[in-house]
Motif scaffolding. Structure first.
Motif, mmCIF file in Angstrom:
data_model
loop_
_atom_site.group_PDB
_atom_site.id
_atom_site.type_symbol
_atom_site.label_atom_id
_atom_site.label_comp_id
_atom_site.label_asym_id
_atom_site.label_seq_id
_atom_site.Cartn_x
_atom_site.Cartn_y
_atom_site.Cartn_z
ATOM 1 N N ASN A 49 0.708 -1.157 -0.268
ATOM 2 C CA ASN A 49 0.078 0.051 -0.010
ATOM 3 C C ASN A 49 0.938 1.355 0.101
ATOM 4 O OD1 ASN A 49 -2.470 -1.412 -0.014
ATOM 5 N ND2 ASN A 49 -2.501 -1.358 2.234
ATOM 6 N N ASN A 50 1.987 1.318 0.728
ATOM 7 C CA ASN A 50 2.836 2.412 0.826
ATOM 8 C C ASN A 50 3.591 2.599 -0.424
ATOM 9 O OD1 ASN A 50 2.844 3.944 3.529
ATOM 10 N ND2 ASN A 50 2.347 1.930 4.075
ATOM 11 N N LEU A 51 3.969 1.452 -0.930
ATOM 12 C CA LEU A 51 5.108 1.481 -2.323
ATOM 13 C C LEU A 51 4.272 2.268 -3.476
ATOM 14 C CD1 LEU A 51 7.030 -1.813 -2.099
ATOM 15 C CD2 LEU A 51 7.835 0.565 -1.863
ATOM 16 N N LEU A 52 2.998 1.750 -3.387
ATOM 17 C CA LEU A 52 1.955 2.217 -4.461
ATOM 18 C C LEU A 52 1.266 3.622 -4.105
ATOM 19 C CD1 LEU A 52 0.063 -1.020 -5.303
ATOM 20 C CD2 LEU A 52 1.811 -0.100 -6.434
ATOM 21 N N LEU A 53 1.467 4.004 -2.779
ATOM 22 C CA LEU A 53 0.956 5.387 -2.594
ATOM 23 C C LEU A 53 -0.454 5.265 -2.593
ATOM 24 C CD1 LEU A 53 3.860 7.670 -3.993
ATOM 25 C CD2 LEU A 53 3.639 7.280 -1.480
ATOM 26 N N ILE A 54 -1.014 4.481 -1.933
ATOM 27 C CA ILE A 54 -2.604 4.232 -1.983
ATOM 28 C C ILE A 54 -3.144 5.282 -0.924
ATOM 29 C CG2 ILE A 54 -4.615 3.177 -1.869
ATOM 30 C CD1 ILE A 54 -3.012 0.498 -2.993
ATOM 31 N N PRO A 55 -3.984 6.341 -1.196
ATOM 32 C CA PRO A 55 -4.404 7.398 -0.334
ATOM 33 C C PRO A 55 -5.264 6.518 0.797
ATOM 34 C CG PRO A 55 -4.666 7.937 -2.333
ATOM 35 C CD PRO A 55 -4.140 6.610 -2.569
ATOM 36 N N GLY A 56 -5.315 6.882 2.141
ATOM 37 C CA GLY A 56 -6.083 6.410 3.194
ATOM 38 C C GLY A 56 -5.589 5.158 3.737
ATOM 39 N N THR A 57 -4.255 4.806 3.460
ATOM 40 C CA THR A 57 -3.890 3.378 3.904
ATOM 41 C C THR A 57 -3.070 3.810 5.064
ATOM 42 O OG1 THR A 57 -2.054 3.375 2.345
ATOM 43 C CG2 THR A 57 -3.951 2.229 1.896
ATOM 44 N N GLU A 58 -2.642 2.872 5.876
ATOM 45 C CA GLU A 58 -1.916 3.151 7.188
ATOM 46 C C GLU A 58 -0.402 3.247 6.758
ATOM 47 O OE1 GLU A 58 -2.625 3.012 10.479
ATOM 48 O OE2 GLU A 58 -4.628 2.988 9.838
ATOM 49 N N PRO A 59 0.328 4.227 7.483
ATOM 50 C CA PRO A 59 1.621 4.727 7.109
ATOM 51 C C PRO A 59 2.430 3.547 7.507
ATOM 52 C CG PRO A 59 1.008 5.640 9.086
ATOM 53 C CD PRO A 59 -0.261 4.841 8.674
ATOM 54 N N TRP A 60 3.732 3.573 6.543
ATOM 55 C CA TRP A 60 4.670 2.502 6.913
ATOM 56 C C TRP A 60 5.506 2.725 8.221
ATOM 57 C CZ3 TRP A 60 6.318 -2.118 5.373
ATOM 58 C CH2 TRP A 60 7.664 -2.398 5.731
ATOM 59 N N GLY A 61 5.301 2.184 9.380
ATOM 60 C CA GLY A 61 5.876 2.230 10.569
ATOM 61 C C GLY A 61 4.825 3.507 11.136
#
Length: 358
Positions: A142-154
């Motif tokens: 989710n973070n690599l794809l920069l999907i809005p609204g997803t939980e942050p990495w760490g």
């Protein structure tokens, strides 16, 4: 870059520093309501002065709106040149530049999150057991794809705005195409997305981006009219503050507040560009060094802040934040040189490579 536009780089640097201090203030000291208000005897006179001074840094979310408006302005400014012709728009080159601009510091921030947590496990593997549980495959994707609204990495919470920014980049060429054919249709579609969000219709994938995209396009609007005769009236947008100020404390809906604040910021930017006040321009130009690594400041400071806070709790054997603000000052002074060091060997190279594509 002319001296007027160069001043905006100084504003970008100030906004990044503001966000860093804002987060430091909330993570490393007691809030006013839980500190000075209840236990004034815990504060020396200079501690009280620091509380009131750092209270100026409570508008961290608004500083992000400054980034959005600035981004829209800078991205679209190149497309407003008299020699520009839409059919010559190079989609491949555009996305290549955006990838080079946004991903290197973001990937470094993801690595930094893991490294900071690893340092904590080296200090005490028992105390910080399970600290890596939040790093899941789903979170990584989710973070690599920069999907809005997803939980942050760490714990890198500032990345929420980066995910919005990435969607802005994706949508922009399509908006540019529509604008080339019919400017009014473009405005109606953007406003339609905004109104649909206010009415509670959440579009899959886009989510809150439906309204932050409006904020970003306020910057685009400044670029459209920049150097045109009507631009001299844009500073009047500052009057929007008359509406924004009472709404700020009474309305919880960010979709309304952020758009209004975006208009206020547009007015301030326009004022700086129109008046060409030497004192303001020279002052901001002296901060361009800060603006140069503002993105790194924004995306790298939170992992470091979380490490600092965790070490404070561990060393002092407490979960209670201090009443004074000296840790805010110490973290700011320590983190800025460290972030610049990381920027120098990462983002700077990406920026220089991106310039070769221009």
């Amino acid at each position: 870059m002319n001296i007027n536009l160069k001043a905006l780089e100084g504003i970008r640097g100030l906004a990044a520093l503001y966000v860093l201090i804002h987060h430091s203030r909330t993570a490393l000291t007691q809030s006013y309501n839980l500190g000075l208000k209840l236990y004034p005897e815990q504060y020396e006179w200079y501690d009280k002065l620091m509380v009131y001074f750092f209270s100026l840094f409570k508008f961290g979310h608004e500083a992000v709106i400054v980034f959005f408006v600035l981004s829209g302005f800078v991205i679209h400014l190149k497309q407003t040149k008299p020699s520009y012709y839409y059919p010559n728009f190079n989609w491949k080159n555009y996305f290549k530049k955006r990838l080079i601009r946004i991903y290197p510091p973001f990937l470094v921030s993801m690595i930094l999150c893991v490294l900071c947590d690893y340092v904590l496990t080296l200090i005490d593997s028992v105390e910080f057991a399970g600290i890596f549980d939040k790093y899941t495959i789903n979170s990584l994707i989710n973070n690599l794809l920069l999907i809005p609204g997803t939980e942050p990495w760490g714990y890198n919470y500032p990345s929420w705005s980066l995910k919005h920014e990435w969607v802005f980049y994706i949508l922009y060429p399509f908006v540019l195409y529509l604008n080339h054919n019919n400017f009014k249709i473009t405005i109606l579609i953007i406003l339609g997305l905004y109104i649909s969000y206010l009415l509670g219709y959440s579009i899959p994938f886009f989510g809150e981006v439906a309204y932050t995209f409006v904020v970003w396009n306020i910057g685009v609007l400044i670029a459209i009219f920049y150097n045109k005769k009507y631009f001299k009236y844009f500073p009047l947008l500052i009057i929007t503050s008359v509406i924004y100020i009472p709404i700020y404390s009474r309305v919880d809906e960010y979709a309304i507040k952020d758009v209004l604040f975006g208009l206020v910021i547009a007015g301030i930017f326009s004022f700086i560009l129109v008046t060409k006040n030497k004192l303001i321009l020279n002052s901001l130009n002296k901060l361009t060094w800060l603006g140069a690594f503002s993105y790194s400041i924004y995306i790298l400071h939170y992992p470091l802040l979380n490490l600092y806070q965790s070490l404070f709790y561990y060393i002092n054997h407490t979960n209670k934040l201090p009443y004074h603000l000296w840790h805010v000052v110490i973290f700011t002074l320590i983190s800025l040189p460290l972030i610049y060091f990381i920027y120098y060997f990462t983002e700077r190279f990406a920026i220089n490579y991106k310039k070769t594509l221009s």
